[in-house]
Design a protein around this motif. Sequence first.
Motif, PDB file in Angstrom:
ATOM      1  N   MET A   1     -50.473   8.102  16.787  1.00  0.00           N
ATOM      2  CA  MET A   1     -51.649   7.668  17.500  1.00  0.00           C
ATOM      3  C   MET A   1     -51.245   6.547  18.451  1.00  0.00           C
ATOM      4  O   MET A   1     -51.021   5.428  18.030  1.00  0.00           O
ATOM      5  CB  MET A   1     -52.691   7.183  16.487  1.00  0.00           C
ATOM      6  N   GLU A   2     -51.127   6.855  19.705  1.00  0.00           N
ATOM      7  CA  GLU A   2     -50.787   5.867  20.721  1.00  0.00           C
ATOM      8  C   GLU A   2     -52.046   5.444  21.440  1.00  0.00           C
ATOM      9  O   GLU A   2     -52.695   6.251  22.096  1.00  0.00           O
ATOM     10  CB  GLU A   2     -49.798   6.449  21.744  1.00  0.00           C
ATOM     11  N   HIS A   3     -52.404   4.203  21.286  1.00  0.00           N
ATOM     12  CA  HIS A   3     -53.588   3.674  21.943  1.00  0.00           C
ATOM     13  C   HIS A   3     -53.393   2.172  22.095  1.00  0.00           C
ATOM     14  O   HIS A   3     -52.868   1.519  21.187  1.00  0.00           O
ATOM     15  CB  HIS A   3     -54.831   3.982  21.100  1.00  0.00           C
ATOM     16  N   GLY A  10     -48.963   4.030   8.550  1.00  0.00           N
ATOM     17  CA  GLY A  10     -49.132   5.017   7.496  1.00  0.00           C
ATOM     18  C   GLY A  10     -50.356   5.838   7.810  1.00  0.00           C
ATOM     19  O   GLY A  10     -50.458   6.419   8.888  1.00  0.00           O
ATOM     20  N   ASP A  11     -51.326   5.856   6.914  1.00  0.00           N
ATOM     21  CA  ASP A  11     -52.580   6.578   7.139  1.00  0.00           C
ATOM     22  C   ASP A  11     -53.717   5.639   7.543  1.00  0.00           C
ATOM     23  O   ASP A  11     -54.865   6.065   7.623  1.00  0.00           O
ATOM     24  CB  ASP A  11     -52.976   7.345   5.867  1.00  0.00           C
ATOM     25  N   THR A  12     -53.409   4.383   7.802  1.00  0.00           N
ATOM     26  CA  THR A  12     -54.435   3.400   8.132  1.00  0.00           C
ATOM     27  C   THR A  12     -54.457   3.120   9.633  1.00  0.00           C
ATOM     28  O   THR A  12     -53.419   2.877  10.241  1.00  0.00           O
ATOM     29  CB  THR A  12     -54.182   2.079   7.380  1.00  0.00           C
ATOM     30  N   ALA A  17     -55.606  -6.125  17.923  1.00  0.00           N
ATOM     31  CA  ALA A  17     -55.978  -7.514  18.227  1.00  0.00           C
ATOM     32  C   ALA A  17     -56.204  -8.337  16.967  1.00  0.00           C
ATOM     33  O   ALA A  17     -55.809  -9.498  16.897  1.00  0.00           O
ATOM     34  CB  ALA A  17     -57.231  -7.541  19.101  1.00  0.00           C
ATOM     35  N   THR A  18     -56.840  -7.737  15.972  1.00  0.00           N
ATOM     36  CA  THR A  18     -57.176  -8.491  14.760  1.00  0.00           C
ATOM     37  C   THR A  18     -56.254  -8.179  13.586  1.00  0.00           C
ATOM     38  O   THR A  18     -56.288  -8.890  12.593  1.00  0.00           O
ATOM     39  CB  THR A  18     -58.613  -8.165  14.312  1.00  0.00           C
ATOM     40  N   THR A  19     -55.483  -7.117  13.697  1.00  0.00           N
ATOM     41  CA  THR A  19     -54.617  -6.564  12.640  1.00  0.00           C
ATOM     42  C   THR A  19     -55.403  -6.115  11.411  1.00  0.00           C
ATOM     43  O   THR A  19     -54.846  -5.922  10.343  1.00  0.00           O
ATOM     44  CB  THR A  19     -53.480  -7.536  12.225  1.00  0.00           C
ATOM     45  N   LEU A  20     -56.724  -5.940  11.576  1.00  0.00           N
ATOM     46  CA  LEU A  20     -57.562  -5.486  10.470  1.00  0.00           C
ATOM     47  C   LEU A  20     -57.647  -3.967  10.447  1.00  0.00           C
ATOM     48  O   LEU A  20     -57.687  -3.326  11.498  1.00  0.00           O
ATOM     49  CB  LEU A  20     -58.971  -6.066  10.596  1.00  0.00           C
ATOM     50  N   PRO A  21     -57.690  -3.383   9.254  1.00  0.00           N
ATOM     51  CA  PRO A  21     -57.869  -1.927   9.168  1.00  0.00           C
ATOM     52  C   PRO A  21     -59.279  -1.549   9.615  1.00  0.00           C
ATOM     53  O   PRO A  21     -60.258  -2.230   9.279  1.00  0.00           O
ATOM     54  CB  PRO A  21     -57.660  -1.619   7.693  1.00  0.00           C
ATOM     55  N   GLY A  23     -59.968   2.108   9.942  1.00  0.00           N
ATOM     56  CA  GLY A  23     -60.164   3.494   9.544  1.00  0.00           C
ATOM     57  C   GLY A  23     -59.004   3.999   8.719  1.00  0.00           C
ATOM     58  O   GLY A  23     -57.952   3.363   8.641  1.00  0.00           O
ATOM     59  N   VAL A  24     -59.220   5.163   8.099  1.00  0.00           N
ATOM     60  CA  VAL A  24     -58.183   5.803   7.291  1.00  0.00           C
ATOM     61  C   VAL A  24     -58.143   7.282   7.652  1.00  0.00           C
ATOM     62  O   VAL A  24     -59.187   7.928   7.759  1.00  0.00           O
ATOM     63  CB  VAL A  24     -58.462   5.652   5.778  1.00  0.00           C
ATOM     64  N   LEU A  25     -56.926   7.798   7.838  1.00  0.00           N
ATOM     65  CA  LEU A  25     -56.735   9.215   8.132  1.00  0.00           C
ATOM     66  C   LEU A  25     -56.445   9.988   6.858  1.00  0.00           C
ATOM     67  O   LEU A  25     -55.733   9.495   5.972  1.00  0.00           O
ATOM     68  CB  LEU A  25     -55.543   9.409   9.077  1.00  0.00           C
ATOM     69  N   PHE A  26     -56.974  11.197   6.787  1.00  0.00           N
ATOM     70  CA  PHE A  26     -56.700  12.104   5.674  1.00  0.00           C
ATOM     71  C   PHE A  26     -56.401  13.470   6.270  1.00  0.00           C
ATOM     72  O   PHE A  26     -57.168  13.958   7.099  1.00  0.00           O
ATOM     73  CB  PHE A  26     -57.919  12.239   4.747  1.00  0.00           C
ATOM     74  N   GLU A  27     -55.312  14.075   5.855  1.00  0.00           N
ATOM     75  CA  GLU A  27     -55.004  15.433   6.289  1.00  0.00           C
ATOM     76  C   GLU A  27     -54.875  16.329   5.070  1.00  0.00           C
ATOM     77  O   GLU A  27     -54.330  15.928   4.046  1.00  0.00           O
ATOM     78  CB  GLU A  27     -53.715  15.460   7.110  1.00  0.00           C
ATOM     79  N   LYS A  28     -55.428  17.521   5.217  1.00  0.00           N
ATOM     80  CA  LYS A  28     -55.363  18.557   4.178  1.00  0.00           C
ATOM     81  C   LYS A  28     -55.711  17.992   2.800  1.00  0.00           C
ATOM     82  O   LYS A  28     -56.778  17.459   2.606  1.00  0.00           O
ATOM     83  CB  LYS A  28     -53.980  19.224   4.177  1.00  0.00           C
ATOM     84  N   ASN A  29     -54.772  18.075   1.854  1.00  0.00           N
ATOM     85  CA  ASN A  29     -55.028  17.679   0.468  1.00  0.00           C
ATOM     86  C   ASN A  29     -55.237  16.184   0.266  1.00  0.00           C
ATOM     87  O   ASN A  29     -55.753  15.762  -0.762  1.00  0.00           O
ATOM     88  CB  ASN A  29     -53.873  18.152  -0.422  1.00  0.00           C
ATOM     89  N   LYS A  30     -54.835  15.357   1.239  1.00  0.00           N
ATOM     90  CA  LYS A  30     -54.988  13.910   1.087  1.00  0.00           C
ATOM     91  C   LYS A  30     -56.453  13.505   0.982  1.00  0.00           C
ATOM     92  O   LYS A  30     -56.772  12.486   0.387  1.00  0.00           O
ATOM     93  CB  LYS A  30     -54.313  13.168   2.242  1.00  0.00           C
ATOM     94  N   LEU A  31     -57.345  14.306   1.544  1.00  0.00           N
ATOM     95  CA  LEU A  31     -58.769  14.013   1.413  1.00  0.00           C
ATOM     96  C   LEU A  31     -59.169  14.013  -0.056  1.00  0.00           C
ATOM     97  O   LEU A  31     -59.912  13.148  -0.511  1.00  0.00           O
ATOM     98  CB  LEU A  31     -59.601  15.037   2.193  1.00  0.00           C
ATOM     99  N   TYR A  32     -58.655  14.957  -0.807  1.00  0.00           N
ATOM    100  CA  TYR A  32     -58.991  15.068  -2.225  1.00  0.00           C
ATOM    101  C   TYR A  32     -58.249  14.024  -3.059  1.00  0.00           C
ATOM    102  O   TYR A  32     -58.832  13.386  -3.918  1.00  0.00           O
ATOM    103  CB  TYR A  32     -58.680  16.482  -2.723  1.00  0.00           C
ATOM    104  N   LYS A  33     -56.975  13.863  -2.780  1.00  0.00           N
ATOM    105  CA  LYS A  33     -56.159  12.941  -3.574  1.00  0.00           C
ATOM    106  C   LYS A  33     -56.475  11.473  -3.264  1.00  0.00           C
ATOM    107  O   LYS A  33     -56.715  10.682  -4.172  1.00  0.00           O
ATOM    108  CB  LYS A  33     -54.678  13.222  -3.302  1.00  0.00           C
TER     109      LYS A  33
END
Length: 143
Positions: A1-3, A10-12, A17-21, A23-33
């Motif tokens: 993700m280039e922005h 990782g997935d965060t 600017a603030t270094t605060l999280p 959002g979180v990304l989930f792909e395929k099975n990661k949504l469940y796990k």
Amino acid sequence: MEHPRYALHGDTVVDRATTLPVGVLFEKNKLYKNLLAARGIDYTQLVSKRLLPDGAVLVGGTLYIIEKKFQAGSGSVDEKLQTCHFKKRQYEKLVAPLGLRVEFYYLLNDWFRDPSYRDVLEYIEEVGCRYFFKEIPLEELGL
């Protein structure tokens, strides 16, 4: 993700600017796990079959489901586009215990700009789903 404003660690998704999280990304099975099971949710008690999103982004209280559909000829994707309402409903059942809203988005290539897809693209929006060509603006993901 280039922005310029956001970075992916990782997935965060992190605000540079603030270094605060933010959002979180989930792909395929990661949504469940990483989302459901990590919070003690057994998906089999909520839906009868596991759906695997191409991608999902959790931002605030909204889970954005992203299905990528790219093709260069007629085929089975034509009919899969018509399933968004059912899939959105299933994802809503999955995350109901977490109190999350669900938005369901298709990411399409230019093949689907053909006039023969006009009816199905109208249907996608009529049932509360959305579609985008080539990229989804980050503002649409709450970022």
